[in-house]
Motif scaffolding. Structure first.
Motif, PDB file in Angstrom:
ATOM      1  N   MET A  74       6.205  -3.198  -7.268  1.00 28.61           N
ATOM      2  CA  MET A  74       5.534  -4.412  -6.770  1.00 28.61           C
ATOM      3  C   MET A  74       4.109  -4.071  -6.318  1.00 28.61           C
ATOM      4  O   MET A  74       3.167  -4.814  -6.585  1.00 28.61           O
ATOM      5  CB  MET A  74       6.315  -5.025  -5.602  1.00 28.61           C
ATOM      6  N   SER A  88       7.133  -0.493   4.378  1.00 23.19           N
ATOM      7  CA  SER A  88       8.178  -1.473   4.694  1.00 23.19           C
ATOM      8  C   SER A  88       7.863  -2.132   6.031  1.00 23.19           C
ATOM      9  O   SER A  88       7.165  -1.560   6.875  1.00 23.19           O
ATOM     10  CB  SER A  88       9.545  -0.795   4.742  1.00 23.19           C
ATOM     11  N   SER A  89       8.447  -3.313   6.206  1.00 23.47           N
ATOM     12  CA  SER A  89       8.244  -4.055   7.451  1.00 23.47           C
ATOM     13  C   SER A  89       8.764  -3.258   8.645  1.00 23.47           C
ATOM     14  O   SER A  89       8.331  -3.462   9.768  1.00 23.47           O
ATOM     15  CB  SER A  89       8.983  -5.388   7.366  1.00 23.47           C
ATOM     16  N   GLU A  90       9.705  -2.351   8.400  1.00 22.32           N
ATOM     17  CA  GLU A  90      10.286  -1.578   9.503  1.00 22.32           C
ATOM     18  C   GLU A  90       9.371  -0.443   9.957  1.00 22.32           C
ATOM     19  O   GLU A  90       9.595   0.148  11.003  1.00 22.32           O
ATOM     20  CB  GLU A  90      11.640  -0.985   9.090  1.00 22.32           C
ATOM     21  N   LEU A 104       7.019 -15.740  -6.168  1.00 22.32           N
ATOM     22  CA  LEU A 104       8.443 -15.582  -5.875  1.00 22.32           C
ATOM     23  C   LEU A 104       8.887 -16.262  -4.586  1.00 22.32           C
ATOM     24  O   LEU A 104       9.939 -15.945  -4.061  1.00 22.32           O
ATOM     25  CB  LEU A 104       8.795 -14.092  -5.811  1.00 22.32           C
ATOM     26  N   HIS A 105       8.079 -17.167  -4.089  1.00 19.31           N
ATOM     27  CA  HIS A 105       8.563 -17.881  -2.906  1.00 19.31           C
ATOM     28  C   HIS A 105       8.569 -19.380  -3.189  1.00 19.31           C
ATOM     29  O   HIS A 105       7.784 -19.865  -4.006  1.00 19.31           O
ATOM     30  CB  HIS A 105       7.719 -17.547  -1.667  1.00 19.31           C
ATOM     31  N   GLU A 127       6.529 -14.167   2.924  1.00 17.48           N
ATOM     32  CA  GLU A 127       6.984 -15.249   2.065  1.00 17.48           C
ATOM     33  C   GLU A 127       8.182 -14.756   1.244  1.00 17.48           C
ATOM     34  O   GLU A 127       8.037 -13.858   0.403  1.00 17.48           O
ATOM     35  CB  GLU A 127       5.857 -15.711   1.138  1.00 17.48           C
ATOM     36  N   ALA A 128       9.331 -15.337   1.508  1.00 20.41           N
ATOM     37  CA  ALA A 128      10.575 -14.948   0.820  1.00 20.41           C
ATOM     38  C   ALA A 128      10.871 -13.459   0.962  1.00 20.41           C
ATOM     39  O   ALA A 128      11.246 -12.790   0.006  1.00 20.41           O
ATOM     40  CB  ALA A 128      10.532 -15.360  -0.661  1.00 20.41           C
ATOM     41  N   GLY A 154       5.049  -8.668  -3.191  1.00 22.60           N
ATOM     42  CA  GLY A 154       5.613  -8.908  -4.521  1.00 22.60           C
ATOM     43  C   GLY A 154       4.595  -8.627  -5.610  1.00 22.60           C
ATOM     44  O   GLY A 154       3.892  -7.606  -5.578  1.00 22.60           O
ATOM     45  N   GLY A 160       5.423  -7.741   2.080  1.00 20.98           N
ATOM     46  CA  GLY A 160       6.274  -8.103   0.933  1.00 20.98           C
ATOM     47  C   GLY A 160       5.491  -8.910  -0.078  1.00 20.98           C
ATOM     48  O   GLY A 160       5.882 -10.013  -0.458  1.00 20.98           O
ATOM     49  N   ASP A 178       4.122  -3.729   0.423  1.00 22.13           N
ATOM     50  CA  ASP A 178       5.444  -4.015  -0.130  1.00 22.13           C
ATOM     51  C   ASP A 178       6.231  -2.706  -0.141  1.00 22.13           C
ATOM     52  O   ASP A 178       5.659  -1.615  -0.295  1.00 22.13           O
ATOM     53  CB  ASP A 178       5.342  -4.585  -1.554  1.00 22.13           C
ATOM     54  N   ILE A 179       7.543  -2.844  -0.032  1.00 25.06           N
ATOM     55  CA  ILE A 179       8.417  -1.667   0.030  1.00 25.06           C
ATOM     56  C   ILE A 179       8.679  -1.091  -1.363  1.00 25.06           C
ATOM     57  O   ILE A 179       9.108   0.055  -1.500  1.00 25.06           O
ATOM     58  CB  ILE A 179       9.757  -2.097   0.696  1.00 25.06           C
TER      59      ILE A 179
HETATM   60  C1  SAM Z   1      11.300 -12.522  -3.242  1.00 20.83           C
HETATM   61  S1  SAM Z   1      10.036 -11.342  -3.255  1.00 20.83           S
HETATM   62  C2  SAM Z   1       8.652 -12.293  -2.635  1.00 20.83           C
HETATM   63  C3  SAM Z   1       7.337 -11.733  -3.063  1.00 20.83           C
HETATM   64  C4  SAM Z   1       6.097 -12.460  -2.591  1.00 20.83           C
HETATM   65  N1  SAM Z   1       6.051 -12.570  -1.148  1.00 20.83           N
HETATM   66  C5  SAM Z   1       6.005 -13.827  -3.222  1.00 20.83           C
HETATM   67  O1  SAM Z   1       6.175 -14.816  -2.510  1.00 20.83           O
HETATM   68  O2  SAM Z   1       5.773 -13.908  -4.437  1.00 20.83           O
HETATM   69  C6  SAM Z   1      10.381 -10.290  -1.874  1.00 20.83           C
HETATM   70  C7  SAM Z   1       9.464  -9.088  -1.784  1.00 20.83           C
HETATM   71  O3  SAM Z   1       9.687  -8.438  -0.544  1.00 20.83           O
HETATM   72  C8  SAM Z   1       9.684  -7.036  -0.755  1.00 20.83           C
HETATM   73  N2  SAM Z   1      10.441  -6.447   0.357  1.00 20.83           N
HETATM   74  C9  SAM Z   1      11.769  -6.455   0.544  1.00 20.83           C
HETATM   75  N3  SAM Z   1      12.077  -5.855   1.703  1.00 20.83           N
HETATM   76  C10 SAM Z   1      10.909  -5.471   2.266  1.00 20.83           C
HETATM   77  C11 SAM Z   1      10.571  -4.803   3.461  1.00 20.83           C
HETATM   78  N4  SAM Z   1      11.498  -4.435   4.354  1.00 20.83           N
HETATM   79  N5  SAM Z   1       9.271  -4.547   3.723  1.00 20.83           N
HETATM   80  C12 SAM Z   1       8.317  -4.906   2.844  1.00 20.83           C
HETATM   81  N6  SAM Z   1       8.582  -5.548   1.680  1.00 20.83           N
HETATM   82  C13 SAM Z   1       9.857  -5.843   1.402  1.00 20.83           C
HETATM   83  C14 SAM Z   1      10.313  -6.869  -2.120  1.00 20.83           C
HETATM   84  O4  SAM Z   1      10.009  -5.622  -2.694  1.00 20.83           O
HETATM   85  C15 SAM Z   1       9.697  -8.045  -2.864  1.00 20.83           C
HETATM   86  O5  SAM Z   1       8.476  -7.697  -3.449  1.00 20.83           O
END
Ligand code: SAM
Length: 267
Positions: free
Chosen positions: A82, A104-106, A29-30, A121-122, A58, A56, A77-78
Motif C-alpha cells: 500500500m 502502524s497506528s500502534e 477503499l472507504h 478512513e476505513a 491504502g 492507513g 500504512d502498515i
Molecule cells: C480498507 S483500506 C482503506 C484505505 C484508505 N484509507 C482508503 O480509504 O482508500 C484499510 C487500510 O488500512 C491499512 N491498515 C490496516 N491496519 C492498519 C494499522 N494498524 N495501521 C496503519 N494502517 C493500517 C491497510 O493496510 C489498508 O491500506
C-alpha cells in the motif's frame, strides 16, 4: 515487489483483499469516496500551515486529494504494498518529494503534539490493538486537535454468518460495532460532527476500469494474457462487491469527528 503482470491467474485469485487493491492501485477503499473526505475537511477547517496525518492511506486516493488541495500532510500504512502504491500514485502526479511512511497506528513514527488532524478512513476495524493505537493517535495529536473517521458500523444485528463472510473477504474479522459503540469509545473526547449514511449499492472500493487497463498495458505486453488478467481482476472485485451489496441492509457508514480537549486527562 512483483507487478500484477507477474502473477498467475491462480495467484490473482488468492491475493488477499489488501494485496489485491495494492496491486491494482487507483481504488478508493472507504465508503463515500472523496465526498466523505471533503465532509471531514469542511468540518476540521485545516489551514495550510497546520499538519494532517492520514493513517492507513491504502492506495493513496485521499493522500492525493489532500496534496492536490494544497494541505500539509503525512500519510502512513502498515502494508508495504500500500505504501508503494501511494508513493507511485503521488509520484505520477508530480509530488516527487512526498513519501508515505511504512508504519502502524500502534507505533507511529511522529513526535508528540504534531498534528492538528488525524484521519482514518476505513481503517479502524483492521487495527489489531486499538487501545494502543488510540494512545498513539492521541499522543501525536495537538491539544484540541481533531480525530476524524470515515467508517462503517452495523445498523442492526447481522444474521449469523454475515460477520464471518465479511471477515473472510477482508481477511480480518471486523468488530461488530453499532453507532452507540462509537460514541462510547470516544466518550472522553468532544463530539464535533457525526453523520450517517445508508450503504449504497456498489459504493465500496470502486475501481476505474480505464485506469486499470492502462496500468495493465504498461505491465503485460501480451494482449491475450492482459485480457485474461483484466477479467480475473474484475471477477475478484465482483466477489467483494457482491458480498457488500448482499449485506448492505445491515450496514451504515459515517463521518465522525472528535476533538481532543483536556489532552492530559484522556491519555
Ligand atoms: C480498507 S483500506 C482503506 C484505505 C484508505 N484509507 C482508503 O480509504 O482508500 C484499510 C487500510 O488500512 C491499512 N491498515 C490496516 N491496519 C492498519 C494499522 N494498524 N495501521 C496503519 N494502517 C493500517 C491497510 O493496510 C489498508 O491500506
Amino acid at each position: 515487489m512483483r507487478t500484477i503482470g507477474e502473477f498467475s491467474l491462480k495467484e490473482i485469485d488468492e491475493l488477499s483483499y489488501f494485496d489485491y487493491f495494492a496491486s491494482i492501485g487507483g481504488a478508493t477503499l472507504h465508503p463515500g469516496g472523496p465526498l466523505t473526505t471533503i465532509e471531514v475537511l469542511h468540518h476540521v477547517a485545516l489551514s495550510p500551515d497546520e499538519l494532517l496525518l492520514e493513517v492507513g492511506c491504502g492506495t493513496g486516493a485521499t493522500t492525493l486529494l489532500l496534496l492536490k488541495s494544497g494541505f500539509n500532510i503525512r500519510s502512513c500504512d502498515i502494508n508495504p504494498r500500500m505504501v508503494a502504491a501511494t508513493e507511485n500514485r503521488c509520484q505520477k502526479e508530480g509530488y516527487l518529494f512526498f513519501h508515505p511512511d511504512l508504519a502502524s497506528s500502534e507505533q507511529l513514527p511522529y513526535e508528540d503534539n504534531t498534528f492538528r488532524v488525524v484521519l482514518l478512513e476505513a481503517v479502524f476495524g483492521f487495527i489489531k490493538d486499538f487501545e494502543r493505537a488510540f494512545r498513539e493517535l492521541k499522543r501525536v495529536l495537538k491539544p484540541n486537535g481533531y480525530l476524524a473517521f470515515v467508517d462503517m458500523h452495523y445498523k442492526s444485528t447481522p444474521p449469523s454468518g454475515v460477520v464471518e463472510e465479511l471477515g473472510k473477504i477482508f481477511g480480518n474479522p471486523l468488530p461488530v460495532l453499532y453507532e452507540a459503540d462509537w460514541f462510547t469509545i470516544f466518550q472522553k473526547l468532544r463530539k464535533i460532527h457525526w453523520n450517517t449514511y445508508d450503504y449504497p449499492r456498489g459504493n465500496y472500493g470502486k475501481i476505474n476500469d480505464h485506469l486499470l487497463q492502462e496500468k495493465l498495458k504498461s505491465e503485460i505486453p501480451d494482449e491475450e494474457k492482459r485480457e485474461e488478467v483484466f477479467r480475473a481482476l474484475l471477477n475478484k472485485f465482483g466477489v467483494y462487491e457482491s458480498a457488500l451489496n448482499r449485506n448492505r441492509q445491515y450496514l451504515k457508514y459515517h463521518v465522525g469527528i472528535w476533538q481532543l480537549i483536556n489532552k492530559d486527562e484522556v491519555q
